[in-house]
Design a protein around this motif. Structure first.
Motif, short mmCIF file in Angstrom:
data_model
loop_
_atom_site.label_atom_id
_atom_site.label_comp_id
_atom_site.label_asym_id
_atom_site.label_seq_id
_atom_site.Cartn_x
_atom_site.Cartn_y
_atom_site.Cartn_z
N SER A 104 57.59 83.38 93.20
CA SER A 104 57.19 84.52 92.38
C SER A 104 58.17 84.69 91.22
CB SER A 104 57.20 85.81 93.20
OG SER A 104 56.89 85.55 94.55
N VAL A 105 57.63 84.61 90.02
CA VAL A 105 58.42 84.88 88.82
C VAL A 105 57.68 85.95 88.04
CG1 VAL A 105 59.43 83.91 86.74
CG2 VAL A 105 59.24 82.50 88.78
N GLN A 106 58.40 86.99 87.73
CA GLN A 106 57.81 88.14 87.05
C GLN A 106 57.30 87.73 85.68
OE1 GLN A 106 60.14 91.75 87.43
NE2 GLN A 106 60.06 91.90 85.23
N GLU A 107 56.06 88.13 85.36
CA GLU A 107 55.51 87.77 84.05
C GLU A 107 55.54 88.95 83.10
OE1 GLU A 107 51.76 86.06 84.99
OE2 GLU A 107 52.66 84.19 85.68
N ASP A 108 55.14 90.10 83.61
CA ASP A 108 55.10 91.27 82.73
C ASP A 108 56.50 91.86 82.56
OD1 ASP A 108 52.35 90.91 82.82
OD2 ASP A 108 52.22 92.12 84.66
N GLU A 109 56.71 92.43 81.38
CA GLU A 109 57.96 93.14 81.14
C GLU A 109 57.98 94.41 81.98
OE1 GLU A 109 60.64 92.96 78.45
OE2 GLU A 109 60.21 90.89 79.01
N ASN B 292 60.09 89.37 90.65
CA ASN B 292 60.89 88.17 90.88
C ASN B 292 61.30 88.03 92.33
OD1 ASN B 292 61.17 87.01 88.26
ND2 ASN B 292 62.50 88.73 87.73
N ASP C 289 63.73 84.49 87.74
CA ASP C 289 63.57 84.20 86.32
C ASP C 289 64.80 83.49 85.77
OD1 ASP C 289 65.36 86.23 86.44
OD2 ASP C 289 64.25 87.63 85.18
#
Lengths: 321, 617
Positions: free
Chosen positions: B398-403, B449, B488
């Motif tokens: 899981s990698v954060q996409e949205d800010e 993340n 990230d």
């Protein structure tokens, strides 16, 4: 090796019982062998008994006892064995004889044993000293007060509770009075595996749709418990919840006679409300993952969940005496 | 011991005296011979009589047990919707349909009462909230409650229904397991590919294939089993490393889930091979790299030799201790450099510590559905730096996409925008089409993340024993140094002074901390961090050999919506850097040995003299 597992709570009785039985069997065996003219020498019998008890307390008891405590048991056992072998002058002489025979080297076999012992003893003691200098990864023993003294008052959601006189508002009798007898009468059956008294009676079954008052509050407390507390304290309130393995100190076991059964209801109320951070230093507030439930529950919910814990375990709170 | 089957009953009755002999012979025959006589019955199974119906008294007694112990999770009507249900993963069983997971009966059939359901109640279902009721309920009470559940709460089916219900039972006790040799393990590793097991369970079996698209009969999201954590297998019966249980699950399937039965398309030998392979993947004392499931002879050999972990019978998890040892690299070989990846051969000599993790539910936002239940740590150090190798299983990268609209140092953000699932939503819980139902909400989290963090008290040397800072990011008197890595690619070091106090960034020190390796592969994260042993004494923890240094671990699963305070936490551990041997360790034992020799000589001479009559006093 499940046969090793002793059921928690049975432990002291079971352990003393089993040890007493073993000693009795040994005495019987010793006596009958003696009658048959094949008595075991006192020296070897003494060593045998000590080794048996050491193995018993090391392997039979689960969770394991720390070495320091086993050392105390071992020493006490040794004292007991010395009392037994020195009961009379003749016994004592009989016990000492094999030792002196070896020391004096009266036969070639004894001389050989003496040589072996003379070499092994300094090697063994030197080795033991070396071992004790090796870096150790044992957990340090840190003693924690499980039930610290509560404060005189505690403030919760803007209201101050004096623990001496505070009462659980939901534990009231039919006449509206705080009534121990009344709620106790409606408790679960007192036995291992405590159960609802009568499942078809709304006075005894919290899940009866017609349950009112005390029984209804018990159910509401249970709902709070099973939405928040069982993760650590367990489905059976015995401290073996889903995540109990991860935490240290381990969660409290409410079915144990040493926890809520010997505490006032207001003490439990204070502990639930303030959680780990509310503990005094001797109870290790830094390590406790117990939430301060005032952040998540209302005052009423806390009183109800405390009442549920007493109902489910079949205990009732200690009163001020 | 042998119950006659329908097919050869008539034959045997006609044989008179030979019956005894034929019984003997027949008992010795492999069951494969039997199965061929009845084509409907898969190999290794046999039709059995239905269990006897319970008495009305038993049902009534069972009802009392149910309404004291079971109702809280399984609900008043047994629909798996008690008050606890919405905060549990896996969810409690819905009894109404008569769908049970762990059985000896063929796929789709009802379970047996004694051999299946009673065992479930007795031993619990490890890896779920269902505890072992042994020692809490008597055997009689356990049978009573089953009488109530199977007759009153199972609505759609009936054990006594002669028209529809048959009991075709796996004869597990009569089958001889194949030894878990390297050959058998290797054959198993090939079979899980050809039978497509890996499509769900992943190339290396960590349950990471198709992990977030599977649903059970009721529409709830479920995940494939992680073969590396056999202690969490529901059907272990508290005997985690026993491959018989895997054989049984594989032969009968798991009703209500996408896990099918393989009884019809595998031979018994093949099933033992698979059970041996799956069982050999369960974590053992050494970490074994199985190269994406391409098991060579060499790997199979290593798998066959692995030593099982001791399992704690009270928790059904690996036994562990709260001390993390760090080994000096000079003890591991010539090189004084720290390892830069997990393949460095020196790791094999370093003990790995199992760290149990629980959900953080002390402060909001709380993590009731915790997906990271453990991580493994190994550590080595040299004169200047210490290396930590973290490995933990996570089905999804899981990698954060949205800010997000908060800064990483902001801590006291109430709920971080993470809504706590309110309990009591079970009304429409199992209707995935109903907006607001649990099934509809599942896996609809924002993805954050993945991450791992560890903390030390900054001035641990000054802690008056046994005082520590609060495990949850320190307190004002004793701040914590928190090193946090997120998926990230960020590595940051913070000073924490409390669960609700914003972090202070320790940028200068963070520049000296290095992430040498961070990789998600086949359902497992590997993160290797190098940290200087010492820094500014006022700002960061200075690690010294031979001392007990308090340490806490944290982990985040981004696909579980873990962020900020919503995470998995460990208890306090002690990091101990194994010290060099002191010179005293050699001097004192020798001195003591020599002293003892003198004492011995004195005693022996004295006794000899006494016997000769020369007594000195």
């Amino acid at each position: 090796m499940t046969w090793l597992k002793l059921v928690e709570g049975y432990m002291p009785g079971q352990m003393i019982g089993e040890l007493a039985l073993s000693i009795l069997l040994f005495a019987l065996l010793n006596w009958s062998l003696k009658r048959a003219g094949m008595g075991i020498p006192k020296f070897w019998a003494g060593i045998g008994v000590w080794v048996f008890i050491w193995l018993y307390i090391t392997y039979r008891i689960y969770p394991p006892i720390p070495f320091s405590v086993r050392a105390i048991y071992g020493t006490v056992t040794m004292c007991g064995i010395f009392m037994w072998v020195s009961g009379s002058e003749a016994d004592w002489q009989e016990f000492k004889k094999p030792i002196f025979n070896v020391m004096d080297g009266i036969t070639p076999r004894h001389r050989f044993l003496r040589t072996v012992a003379l070499i092994l003893i300094p090697l063994g003691i030197g080795g033991f000293a070396y071992q004790s200098y090796l870096p150790s990864f044992d957990e340090p023993i840190e003693l924690r007060t499980v039930h610290p003294a509560p404060p005189a008052t505690t403030k919760l959601h803007g209201k101050t509770f004096v623990l001496q006189i505070a009462e659980n508002p939901f534990r009231v009798g039919s006449e509206g009075k705080y009534d121990q007898e009344y709620t106790n009468e409606r408790s679960v059956v007192q036995a291992m595996g405590r159960l609802v008294k009568d499942v078809n009676d709304p006075n005894y079954n919290p899940w009866d749709p017609n349950a009112e008052g005390y029984m209804k509050y018990v159910r509401e407390g249970g709902e709070v418990f099973f939405q928040n507390c069982h993760f650590c304290h367990g489905d059976n309130l015995n401290g073996r919840g889903l995540w109990a393995y991860a935490f240290n100190p381990i969660p409290a076991n409410f079915t144990d006679a040493g926890t809520i059964a010997q505490l006032q209801e207001t003490f439990v109320f204070w502990r639930v409300a303030k959680g780990g951070p509310g503990l005094p230093g001797e109870a290790f507030p830094w390590a406790s993952v117990m939430p301060p439930w005032e952040q998540h529950l209302t005052t009423d919910e806390i009183w109800k969940v405390v009442m549920f814990e007493y109902w489910h375990t079949g205990y009732y709170p200690r009163t001020w005496d | 011991m042998n119950i006659p089957t329908r097919t050869n009953k008539s034959l045997r009755t006609g044989l008179g005296l030979a019956v005894g002999l034929s019984l003997l012979l027949w008992g010795g025959l492999p069951l494969t011979g039997l199965a061929q006589e009845d084509e409907d019955i898969p190999e290794g199974f046999k039709a059995e009589d239905r269990p006897a119906p319970p008495s009305a008294e038993q049902i009534e007694a069972g009802k009392r047990v149910y309404f004291t112990k079971c109702v809280w999770c399984h609900g008043v009507k047994g629909s798996g919707d008690g008050p606890a249900a919405d905060r549990l993963w896996p969810r409690p069983r819905n009894f109404n349909q008569g769908t049970f997971k762990i059985r000896h009966t063929v796929s789709g059939e009802l379970p047996l009462l004694e051999e299946d359901l009673l065992q479930t109640v007795t031993h619990g279902l490890p890896g779920s909230a269902m505890p072992s009721w042994e020692g809490i309920l008597t055997e009689e009470q356990r049978r009573d409650v089953l009488s109530f559940v199977t007759t009153q709460l199972v609505e759609d089916r009936d054990w006594q229904d002669e028209e529809f219900e048959t009991f075709t039972v796996l004869q597990l006790d009569q089958l001889t397991p194949i030894e878990p040799t390297a050959e058998s393990i290797k054959r198993g590793s090939e079979l899980v590919v050809s039978l497509k097991c890996i499509e769900c369970h992943g190339l290396e079996g960590r349950g990471d294939g198709n992990a977030f698209n599977l649903k059970d009969d009721w529409g709830f999201s479920i995940q494939p089993a992680d073969w590396h954590k056999c202690w969490n297998f529901r059907g272990t019966r508290q005997d985690a490393y026993n491959v018989k249980n895997i054989f049984r699950t594989f032969s009968t399937g798991i009703n209500g889930t996408p896990m099918p039965s393989f009884a019809d398309n595998t031979t018994i030998e093949q099933r033992w091979d698979i059970a041996n392979y799956v069982g050999s993947l369960c974590e053992r004392t050494m970490d074994i790299d199985i190269a994406g499931g391409e098991v060579t002879d060499e790997i199979a050999q290593t798998l066959a030799q692995g030593e099982p972990f001791p399992i704690d019978p009270l928790t059904d998890k690996p036994k562990s201790s709260f001390v993390v040892p760090s080994i000096p690299v000079r003890e591991l070989g010539e090189s004084l450099e720290l390892p830069v990846d997990e393949y460095d051969e020196r790791w094999a000599q370093v003990p790995r510590r199992w760290i149990g993790m629980g959900g953080q539910i002390t402060h909001k936002p709380r993590n009731f559905v915790n997906r990271i239940d453990d991580l493994w740590v190994r550590s080595v150090y040299n004169d200047t730096h210490i290396a930590f190798l973290f490995q933990w299983n996570d089905r999804t990268k899981s990698v954060q996409e949205d800010e997000v609209d908060w800064d990483p140092t902001e801590v006291n953000l109430a709920d971080y925008g993470v809504e706590e699932t309110l309990p009591g939503g079970s009304q429409f819980a199992d209707d995935p089409g109903h907006p607001g139902s649990i099934a509809w909400n599942q896996n609809k989290y924002a993805v954050y993340n993945d991450g791992v963090a560890f903390e030390f008290p900054i001035k641990w040397q000054e802690l008056p024993a046994p005082r520590k800072p609060r495990y949850f990011w320190g307190d004002e008197s004793f701040p914590m140094e928190i090193t946090k890595w997120t998926a990230d690619g960020t590595l940051a070091v913070y000073e924490g002074t409390g669960w609700d106090q914003d972090f202070t960034e320790l940028d200068d020190f963070a520049e000296e901390v290095e992430v040498k390796k961070a990789q998600w592969k086949n359902g497992r994260w590997t993160v290797l961090v190098h940290r200087p042993l010492k820094g500014d004494y006022e700002e960061v923890a200075s690690l010294e050999p031979g001392q007990y240094i308090p340490m806490v671990f944290f982990a985040w699963d981004g696909h579980n919506g873990d962020v900020g305070r919503k995470m998995a936490v460990s208890a306090f551990y002690y990091l101990v850097l194994k010290p060099a041997m002191p010179v005293e360790a050699f001097i004192y034992p020798i001195l003591m040995g020599v002293g003892i020799v003198f004492v011995e000589g004195w005693i022996v001479i004295r006794r000899a003299n006494r016997r000769k009559g020369k007594i000195f006093t």
